[in-house]
Write a protein that holds these residues in place. Structure first.
Motif, PDB file in Angstrom:
ATOM      1  N   SER A  46       0.818  -1.219   0.000  1.00  0.00           N
ATOM      2  CA  SER A  46       0.000   0.000   0.000  1.00  0.00           C
ATOM      3  C   SER A  46       0.849   1.265   0.000  1.00  0.00           C
ATOM      4  O   SER A  46       0.316   2.364   0.024  1.00  0.00           O
ATOM      5  N   ARG A  47       2.181   1.071  -0.011  1.00  0.00           N
ATOM      6  CA  ARG A  47       3.036   2.263  -0.006  1.00  0.00           C
ATOM      7  C   ARG A  47       2.875   3.011  -1.327  1.00  0.00           C
ATOM      8  O   ARG A  47       2.601   2.399  -2.359  1.00  0.00           O
ATOM      9  N   ASP A  48       3.073   4.296  -1.284  1.00  0.00           N
ATOM     10  CA  ASP A  48       3.091   5.108  -2.502  1.00  0.00           C
ATOM     11  C   ASP A  48       1.783   4.963  -3.281  1.00  0.00           C
ATOM     12  O   ASP A  48       1.786   4.869  -4.503  1.00  0.00           O
ATOM     13  N   LYS A  49       0.691   4.893  -2.560  1.00  0.00           N
ATOM     14  CA  LYS A  49      -0.593   4.675  -3.229  1.00  0.00           C
ATOM     15  C   LYS A  49      -1.226   5.990  -3.682  1.00  0.00           C
ATOM     16  O   LYS A  49      -2.006   6.006  -4.641  1.00  0.00           O
ATOM     17  N   ALA A  50      -0.887   7.064  -2.973  1.00  0.00           N
ATOM     18  CA  ALA A  50      -1.495   8.360  -3.321  1.00  0.00           C
ATOM     19  C   ALA A  50      -1.086   8.769  -4.732  1.00  0.00           C
ATOM     20  O   ALA A  50       0.083   8.656  -5.101  1.00  0.00           O
TER      21      ALA A  50
ATOM     22  N   THR B 196       6.085  -1.750  -6.165  1.00  0.00           N
ATOM     23  CA  THR B 196       4.832  -1.387  -5.507  1.00  0.00           C
ATOM     24  C   THR B 196       4.173  -0.205  -6.214  1.00  0.00           C
ATOM     25  O   THR B 196       2.955  -0.192  -6.425  1.00  0.00           O
ATOM     26  N   THR B 197       5.002   0.786  -6.590  1.00  0.00           N
ATOM     27  CA  THR B 197       4.456   1.963  -7.274  1.00  0.00           C
ATOM     28  C   THR B 197       3.807   1.559  -8.587  1.00  0.00           C
ATOM     29  O   THR B 197       2.711   2.031  -8.912  1.00  0.00           O
ATOM     30  N   ASN B 200       0.430  -0.134  -7.981  1.00  0.00           N
ATOM     31  CA  ASN B 200      -0.600   0.812  -7.539  1.00  0.00           C
ATOM     32  C   ASN B 200      -1.063   1.711  -8.678  1.00  0.00           C
ATOM     33  O   ASN B 200      -2.255   1.981  -8.824  1.00  0.00           O
ATOM     34  N   ARG B 201      -0.103   2.172  -9.495  1.00  0.00           N
ATOM     35  CA  ARG B 201      -0.477   3.038 -10.618  1.00  0.00           C
ATOM     36  C   ARG B 201      -1.296   2.266 -11.656  1.00  0.00           C
ATOM     37  O   ARG B 201      -2.261   2.787 -12.207  1.00  0.00           O
TER      38      ARG B 201
END
Lengths: 166, 454
Positions: A46-50, B196-197, B200-201
């Motif tokens: 969930s890191r860097d989700k913004a 992770t980035t 999420n993107r």
């Protein structure tokens, strides 16, 4: 680019490694976690989700709308051809072009934002190990400042288990 | 990697990494039909449009029927996929990519027909809205220009909607291959790593795309319907045409998806991933669309019959009990009479039952498109502009070859890309990972600190 990393077989071990790195004083932004699937249920996933992606998509749509408004109005006035009793600048049919270009620009700006923020396509070598595609989870540091033995402690790894890239 | 994940990866990558003789036989067979279709098109271009059965007053016939039919088929994929993504339906995971691929290929084939329908197809770029030497732009008040914008927006969105979630799988194949395959998949994987980035993107982008593509999908077939309903032609000039076309498009699209999934299940041995429940769920959707289709047909026919306007009644009569009646009643049987009982009864809503119903729906929906176009054009308001249409071999061969082209593109796609999203299936196969509570994380942290101190 130099890097040091360890591979973990399950997300719980990867999460523990991330926590230990933090406890050892490594900043969040320096820790790279790479996996073959998203692990949203774990904190590291969930890191860097913004993201501003939703707003950028909206802005892209607004640009598309403005462009379509200009295009339809400009072209109809450039050669004012009466058609079917409609006014020269006919709002009803122009709304269709405006809608399609609004959505098209929103989609394109979304994809553009994805490519820029996810840093793809990428040609320069980056921290990666093909074992990730076998389901392993990579936790590593790019250009690490910590000595190797400290990293091994942080990763709770046996000597030699932490891999390094020159 | 868990045993389940390993099996998923191996099963879904198997068709990419090994090629059977059966695959080549199928490709050669379908390729031969496509080549025949292309040759026939060249023949038509060389000898002119006189080779077709298109005569005044019926200038839209098989080719525009095919255009509307294929654009309709394209509705299955992206629309279904986007809806299922937005509602986070768990059963969607094996279905989405199969569906999205149908959209892209059906749109490509559908978009070919306005070009095939041109007397001088090498001037197809005149369809593109740009000013000519005199500074005249295409008329944005024409529905044909709306088509260009709608199809371009939908095709672009659908290609991206298909491609984006494919990137992690292409990276997976890149890591599993060597040589030229490794290089090719590496190019299309865009250097994907799986940080992770990036995850999420990608998920945020897919959410936005799913929201954006839904109204575009609806607009595309509405605009295709405007090609008809903007014209003063009996039974075309109707406000019901937009939703009627959209419902028909979703109806035929779901049918195409069921047939494609059954094909993939059998030939790629994906029984473990495409379960009977997927077919049952899609069968329920097909049943609902069958009822909706029947409702629209009833509403349209009742309004025309009650209005009793002479020119519309001429079209009404010729389809209900005139020359087009056999086609009309075949359409009703294929779209409602056969699929309804099959799909309504749980006992018959099996994979085989769904495939039979879907095949009937595809036939019925092609006939519906034909019956919207030809009888109306042959019975305009003034009797001097009445006429008949008989398809010629050129049109029939080109029509058949487009079905082969769709199958060929789909087969090649399934050979080059995992037809079921590997990473999404893996996510779905795991027991739900509960987020760790703060207490759990704190206790783990405290344990770690205690260990290091000791």
């Amino acid at each position: 680019m130099s890097a040091a990393y360890a591979l973990f077989s399950d997300p719980e071990s990867a999460q523990a490694a991330v926590d230990r790195l933090r406890a050892a004083g490594v900043a969040d932004r320096e820790i790279t976690v790479i996996s073959s699937e998203p692990f949203e249920a774990h904190e590291f996933g969930s890191r860097d989700k913004a993201t501003w992606m939703f707003r950028i998509a909206g802005a892209g749509g607004a640009v598309g709308l403005a462009f379509a408004y200009w295009l339809t109005r400009m072209t109809e006035q450039a050669w004012p051809l009466p058609t079917g009793g409609m006014p020269i600048v006919a709002t009803w049919p122009n709304l269709i072009i405006m809608f399609e270009l609004t959505m098209l620009f929103a989609v394109l700006s979304t994809v553009g934002t994805l490519l820029v923020t996810a840093r793809i396509p990428r040609r320069r070598p980056a921290l990666y190990d093909p074992a990730v595609s076998d389901g392993r989870i990579l936790v590593g540091l790019e250009n690490p400042t910590m000595p190797l033995d400290a990293l091994e402690r942080a990763f709770a790894a046996r000597p030699g288990q932490v891999k390094t890239l020159p | 990697m868990s045993e389940a994940d390993r099996r998923i990866t191996d099963d879904l990558l198997r068709p990419l990494l090994s090629t059977s003789a059966r695959f080549w036989v199928l490709v050669v067979f379908l390729g031969a039909i496509v080549a025949t279709g292309l040759g026939t098109w060249v023949y038509q271009i060389y000898h002119g449009f006189g080779m077709t059965g298109i005569r005044w007053p019926i200038f839209w016939a098989f080719y525009v029927t095919n255009f509307v039919f294929w654009i309709g088929i394209s509705h299955a994929g992206t629309l279904i996929s986007a809806i299922l993504r937005l509602v986070n339906a768990r059963w969607r995971r094996p279905v989405t990519r199969c569906a999205e691929a149908i959209t892209v290929f059906a749109l490509m084939i559908g978009a070919m027909f306005p070009i095939i329908h041109l007397g001088r197809p090498w001037l197809f770029f005149w369809l593109v809205p740009y000013p000519n030497q005199r500074g005249i732009w295409p008329n944005f008040r024409s529905p044909l220009v709306w088509d260009f914008f709608a199809i371009t927006a939908y095709l672009t969105g659908s290609v991206l909607f298909l491609f984006l979630p494919m990137i992690p799988d292409l990276a997976l194949v890149r890591d599993r291959t060597t040589g030229w395959r490794h290089r090719c998949y590496g190019v299309f994987a865009l250097g994907w790593r799986g940080t992770t980035t990036q995850w999420n993107r990608l998920e945020a982008a897919m959410e936005i795309m799913a929201i954006a593509i839904l109204p575009v999908a609806v607009s595309v077939h509405t605009i295709v319907s405007f090609d008809f309903s903007m014209a003063p032609v009996p039974m075309w000039h109707s406000t019901i045409f937009g939703p009627y076309f959209v419902a028909g498009a979703i109806f035929s699209g779901i049918a195409a998806l069921i047939i494609a999934m059954a094909f993939l299940r059998t030939f790629l041995h994906l029984e473990e991933y495409l379960h009977p429940v997927h077919f049952q769920n899609l069968g329920k959707l097909l049943l609902m669309m069958s009822l909706l289709w029947a409702y629209f047909v009833f509403a349209e026919r009742l309004t025309v019959w009650y209005g009793n306007e002479p020119s519309e009644m001429a079209v009404f009569r010729v389809t209900q009990r005139g020359a087009f009646a056999p086609l009309y009643w075949t359409m009703v049987v294929c779209n409602f009479v056969i699929p309804f009982p099959i799909l309504a009864l749980k006992k018959t809503r099996t994979i085989a039952g769904c495939v039979v119903a879907s095949a009937c729906v595809l036939v019925g929906m092609w006939l519906e498109r034909f019956l919207i176009i030809v009888p109306s054009l042959g019975h305009k308001y003034l009797p001097y502009s009445w006429g008949v249409y008989r398809p010629r071999p050129v049109e029939i061969i080109i029509t058949i070859s487009t079905f082969a082209a769709m199958s060929l593109l789909y087969v090649l796609f399934a050979k080059l890309v995992p037809i079921i999203s590997v990473w999404e299936l893996k996510v779905g196969s795991h027991p739900a990972h509960r987020p760790q509570t703060v207490e759990e994380r704190d206790s783990e942290q405290a344990l770690f600190v205690a260990r290091t101190e000791s």
